[in-house]
Design an enzyme around this catalytic site. Structure first.
Site, PDB file in Angstrom:
ATOM      1  CG  MET A   1     -78.134  82.921  30.752  1.00 40.35           C
ATOM      2  SD  MET A   1     -79.802  82.239  30.601  1.00 40.35           S
ATOM      3  CE  MET A   1     -79.948  80.775  31.501  1.00 40.35           C
ATOM      4  N   PRO A   2     -74.549  84.891  31.215  1.00 44.59           N
ATOM      5  CG  PRO A   2     -72.348  85.334  30.590  1.00 44.59           C
ATOM      6  CD  PRO A   2     -73.462  84.375  30.381  1.00 44.59           C
ATOM      7  CE1 TYR A   3     -80.947  87.431  30.943  1.00 45.76           C
ATOM      8  CE2 TYR A   3     -79.697  85.883  32.292  1.00 45.76           C
ATOM      9  CZ  TYR A   3     -80.773  86.160  31.467  1.00 45.76           C
ATOM     10  OH  TYR A   3     -81.670  85.170  31.158  1.00 45.76           O
ATOM     11  CB  ALA A  38     -75.051  81.388  27.228  1.00 42.14           C
ATOM     12  CG  HIS A  40     -79.471  86.902  27.749  1.00 40.27           C
ATOM     13  ND1 HIS A  40     -78.839  85.805  28.292  1.00 40.27           N
ATOM     14  CD2 HIS A  40     -80.558  86.439  27.099  1.00 40.27           C
ATOM     15  CE1 HIS A  40     -79.537  84.720  27.991  1.00 40.27           C
ATOM     16  NE2 HIS A  40     -80.579  85.075  27.260  1.00 40.27           N
TER      17      HIS A  40
END
Length: 61
Positions: A1-3, A38, A40
């Site tokens: 889940m990359p931010y 996924a 953000h």
């Protein structure tokens, strides 16, 4: 889940940020294999006087 955190001088429109977020999302999905849902993208608007480089204040261009 990359931010992904993007810090820019304030002044960009919501439309500009939407384009930037879409392109960042597409690139990460393509190159890292993450599903777009996924990823953000978080924008932080910096007022002038909040960014210094080499001890000198960076100004908006």
């Amino acid at each position: 889940m990359p931010y992904v955190h993007v810090e820019l001088f304030e002044g960009r429109t919501v439309e500009q940020k939407a384009i930037i977020a879409k392109e960042i999302t597409e690139s990460i999905s393509k190159h890292a294999g993450a599903p777009t849902s996924a990823i953000h993208v978080i924008f932080n608007d910096l007022p002038e006087g909040m960014l210094y480089q080499g001890g000198e204040m960076k100004k908006k261009k």
